[in-house]
Design a protein around this motif. Structure first.
Motif, PDB file in Angstrom:
ATOM      1  N   CYS A 213      12.319   8.222   3.768  1.00 40.90           N
ATOM      2  CA  CYS A 213      11.275   8.907   2.888  1.00 40.90           C
ATOM      3  C   CYS A 213      11.925   9.376   1.524  1.00 40.90           C
ATOM      4  CB  CYS A 213      10.964  10.427   3.536  1.00 40.90           C
ATOM      5  SG  CYS A 213       9.721  11.281   2.696  1.00 40.90           S
ATOM      6  N   ASN A 214      11.520   8.411   0.429  1.00 36.99           N
ATOM      7  CA  ASN A 214      12.048   8.381  -0.925  1.00 36.99           C
ATOM      8  C   ASN A 214      11.310   8.708  -2.072  1.00 36.99           C
ATOM      9  OD1 ASN A 214      10.692   5.882  -0.676  1.00 36.99           O
ATOM     10  ND2 ASN A 214      12.521   4.676  -1.371  1.00 36.99           N
ATOM     11  N   ILE A 215      10.407   9.075  -1.807  1.00 38.34           N
ATOM     12  CA  ILE A 215       9.267   9.490  -2.968  1.00 38.34           C
ATOM     13  C   ILE A 215       8.334  10.432  -2.890  1.00 38.34           C
ATOM     14  CG2 ILE A 215       7.633   7.918  -2.088  1.00 38.34           C
ATOM     15  CD1 ILE A 215       7.157   7.069  -4.941  1.00 38.34           C
ATOM     16  N   SER A 216       8.467  11.531  -4.078  1.00 35.92           N
ATOM     17  CA  SER A 216       7.602  12.422  -3.998  1.00 35.92           C
ATOM     18  C   SER A 216       6.381  12.470  -4.633  1.00 35.92           C
ATOM     19  CB  SER A 216       8.415  13.625  -4.675  1.00 35.92           C
ATOM     20  OG  SER A 216       9.698  13.849  -3.973  1.00 35.92           O
ATOM     21  N   GLY A 217       5.413  13.109  -4.450  1.00 35.46           N
ATOM     22  CA  GLY A 217       3.907  13.121  -5.028  1.00 35.46           C
ATOM     23  C   GLY A 217       2.835  13.206  -4.067  1.00 35.46           C
ATOM     24  N   ASP A 218       1.596  13.256  -4.515  1.00 36.21           N
ATOM     25  CA  ASP A 218       0.415  13.354  -3.774  1.00 36.21           C
ATOM     26  C   ASP A 218       0.134  11.925  -2.953  1.00 36.21           C
ATOM     27  OD1 ASP A 218       0.150  15.847  -4.701  1.00 36.21           O
ATOM     28  OD2 ASP A 218      -1.300  15.283  -6.150  1.00 36.21           O
ATOM     29  N   VAL A 219       0.063  12.118  -1.734  1.00 33.77           N
ATOM     30  CA  VAL A 219      -0.244  10.792  -0.860  1.00 33.77           C
ATOM     31  C   VAL A 219      -1.673  10.793  -0.668  1.00 33.77           C
ATOM     32  CG1 VAL A 219       0.236   9.824   1.358  1.00 33.77           C
ATOM     33  CG2 VAL A 219       1.888  11.216   0.251  1.00 33.77           C
ATOM     34  N   TYR A 220      -2.114   9.447  -0.900  1.00 30.97           N
ATOM     35  CA  TYR A 220      -3.530   9.162  -0.670  1.00 30.97           C
ATOM     36  C   TYR A 220      -3.599   7.790   0.290  1.00 30.97           C
ATOM     37  CZ  TYR A 220      -5.075  11.963  -4.592  1.00 30.97           C
ATOM     38  OH  TYR A 220      -5.061  12.935  -5.440  1.00 30.97           O
ATOM     39  N   MET A 221      -4.362   7.828   1.303  1.00 32.23           N
ATOM     40  CA  MET A 221      -4.333   6.850   2.135  1.00 32.23           C
ATOM     41  C   MET A 221      -5.355   5.590   1.630  1.00 32.23           C
ATOM     42  SD  MET A 221      -2.312   7.858   4.688  1.00 32.23           S
ATOM     43  CE  MET A 221      -2.476   6.568   5.684  1.00 32.23           C
ATOM     44  N   ASP A 222      -4.890   4.425   1.956  1.00 28.67           N
ATOM     45  CA  ASP A 222      -5.712   3.527   1.432  1.00 28.67           C
ATOM     46  C   ASP A 222      -7.116   3.319   2.286  1.00 28.67           C
ATOM     47  OD1 ASP A 222      -6.687   1.210   0.295  1.00 28.67           O
ATOM     48  OD2 ASP A 222      -5.102  -0.214   0.920  1.00 28.67           O
ATOM     49  N   SER A 223      -8.182   4.079   1.923  1.00 32.69           N
ATOM     50  CA  SER A 223      -9.039   4.204   3.027  1.00 32.69           C
ATOM     51  C   SER A 223     -10.185   3.327   3.248  1.00 32.69           C
ATOM     52  CB  SER A 223     -10.065   5.502   2.509  1.00 32.69           C
ATOM     53  OG  SER A 223      -9.445   6.640   2.355  1.00 32.69           O
ATOM     54  N   ASN A 224     -10.090   2.283   2.229  1.00 29.03           N
ATOM     55  CA  ASN A 224     -10.985   0.839   2.619  1.00 29.03           C
ATOM     56  C   ASN A 224     -10.054  -0.087   2.669  1.00 29.03           C
ATOM     57  OD1 ASN A 224      -9.953   0.827  -0.200  1.00 29.03           O
ATOM     58  ND2 ASN A 224     -12.034   0.910  -1.303  1.00 29.03           N
ATOM     59  N   ASN A 225      -8.841  -0.166   2.631  1.00 31.60           N
ATOM     60  CA  ASN A 225      -7.802  -1.214   3.037  1.00 31.60           C
ATOM     61  C   ASN A 225      -7.813  -2.256   1.995  1.00 31.60           C
ATOM     62  OD1 ASN A 225      -6.738   0.143   5.286  1.00 31.60           O
ATOM     63  ND2 ASN A 225      -8.347  -0.587   6.611  1.00 31.60           N
ATOM     64  N   ASN A 226      -8.126  -2.137   0.835  1.00 40.11           N
ATOM     65  CA  ASN A 226      -8.093  -3.148  -0.293  1.00 40.11           C
ATOM     66  C   ASN A 226      -6.759  -3.233  -1.002  1.00 40.11           C
ATOM     67  OD1 ASN A 226      -8.068  -0.813  -2.062  1.00 40.11           O
ATOM     68  ND2 ASN A 226      -9.983  -1.657  -3.037  1.00 40.11           N
ATOM     69  N   GLY A 227      -5.729  -2.432  -0.710  1.00 35.64           N
ATOM     70  CA  GLY A 227      -4.553  -2.768  -1.331  1.00 35.64           C
ATOM     71  C   GLY A 227      -4.435  -2.129  -2.727  1.00 35.64           C
ATOM     72  N   GLN A 228      -5.522  -1.205  -3.332  1.00 40.13           N
ATOM     73  CA  GLN A 228      -5.604  -0.687  -4.506  1.00 40.13           C
ATOM     74  C   GLN A 228      -5.932   0.679  -4.547  1.00 40.13           C
ATOM     75  OE1 GLN A 228      -8.438  -2.927  -6.750  1.00 40.13           O
ATOM     76  NE2 GLN A 228      -7.139  -5.069  -6.871  1.00 40.13           N
ATOM     77  N   TYR A 229      -5.447   1.445  -5.427  1.00 39.74           N
ATOM     78  CA  TYR A 229      -5.776   2.887  -5.446  1.00 39.74           C
ATOM     79  C   TYR A 229      -7.117   2.926  -5.974  1.00 39.74           C
ATOM     80  CZ  TYR A 229      -5.566   7.670  -6.781  1.00 39.74           C
ATOM     81  OH  TYR A 229      -5.922   8.974  -7.117  1.00 39.74           O
TER      82      TYR A 229
ATOM     83  N   LYS B  37       3.352  -2.355   6.146  1.00 39.00           N
ATOM     84  CA  LYS B  37       2.650  -2.811   4.915  1.00 39.00           C
ATOM     85  C   LYS B  37       2.056  -1.571   3.874  1.00 39.00           C
ATOM     86  CE  LYS B  37      -1.795  -3.067   6.724  1.00 39.00           C
ATOM     87  NZ  LYS B  37      -3.211  -3.521   6.222  1.00 39.00           N
ATOM     88  N   ALA B  38       2.098  -1.679   2.726  1.00 37.92           N
ATOM     89  CA  ALA B  38       1.361  -0.512   1.986  1.00 37.92           C
ATOM     90  C   ALA B  38       0.315   0.025   2.571  1.00 37.92           C
ATOM     91  CB  ALA B  38       1.261  -0.908   0.504  1.00 37.92           C
ATOM     92  N   ASN B  39       0.285   1.069   2.900  1.00 41.27           N
ATOM     93  CA  ASN B  39      -0.928   1.661   3.702  1.00 41.27           C
ATOM     94  C   ASN B  39      -1.435   2.975   2.960  1.00 41.27           C
ATOM     95  OD1 ASN B  39       0.948   3.265   4.734  1.00 41.27           O
ATOM     96  ND2 ASN B  39       0.355   3.177   6.820  1.00 41.27           N
ATOM     97  N   ALA B  40      -0.863   3.274   1.737  1.00 42.78           N
ATOM     98  CA  ALA B  40      -1.066   4.444   1.231  1.00 42.78           C
ATOM     99  C   ALA B  40      -0.520   4.496  -0.400  1.00 42.78           C
ATOM    100  CB  ALA B  40      -0.469   5.641   1.862  1.00 42.78           C
ATOM    101  N   PHE B  41      -0.710   5.325  -1.268  1.00 43.91           N
ATOM    102  CA  PHE B  41      -0.245   5.306  -2.441  1.00 43.91           C
ATOM    103  C   PHE B  41       0.185   6.926  -2.629  1.00 43.91           C
ATOM    104  CE2 PHE B  41      -3.823   2.385  -2.068  1.00 43.91           C
ATOM    105  CZ  PHE B  41      -3.292   1.321  -2.681  1.00 43.91           C
TER     106      PHE B  41
END
Length: 124
Positions: A29-45, A74-78
């Motif tokens: 766990c190496n990053i701080s901030g607000d976590v948003y899930m990739d709700s529509n699985n498009n790989g973009q915030y 895989k990247a599943n959040a931002f």
């Protein structure tokens, strides 16, 4: 009866992995901030679409996933956060940055470049 002398020899057995060897990947766990899930699985915030999950603190908790059928991470959040950009003496503005991350167990997040996947010998 006298035995004939033979030169000593060493038999070496080579380990060959099979389907029973567990594959794994690990990170921390190496990053701080607000976590948003990739709700529509498009790989973009997507602001106002991707679901806010929690605020993460880079706690350096180590995590690992094992098992032959474990999915590739895989990247599943931002992680979204604002930081101040100085444009002059006592002048500047807030700028938002968004980093793709892997959300592990809805508790920890890791940047994709920090996850080690080379330890997955049998993953196809």
């Amino acid at each position: 009866m006298k035995m004939k002398w033979e030169e000593p020899r060493i038999d070496v057995q080579q380990f060959t992995p099979n389907e029973y060897v567990a594959a794994c990947y690990y990170g921390n766990c190496n990053i701080s901030g607000d976590v948003y899930m990739d709700s529509n699985n498009n790989g973009q915030y997507d602001e106002n679409i991707d679901q806010y999950k929690y605020t993460n603190t880079a706690c350096q908790h180590d995590f690992s996933v094992t098992g032959q059928d474990s999915p590739e991470p895989k990247a599943n959040a931002f992680v979204a956060g604002k930081h101040w950009i100085w444009t002059g003496l006592l002048q500047g503005h807030w700028e938002e940055s968004v980093t793709p991350v892997y959300n592990f167990d809805d508790v920890h997040v890791a940047t994709m470049d920090s996850i080690h996947t080379h330890e997955r010998p049998n993953h196809s």
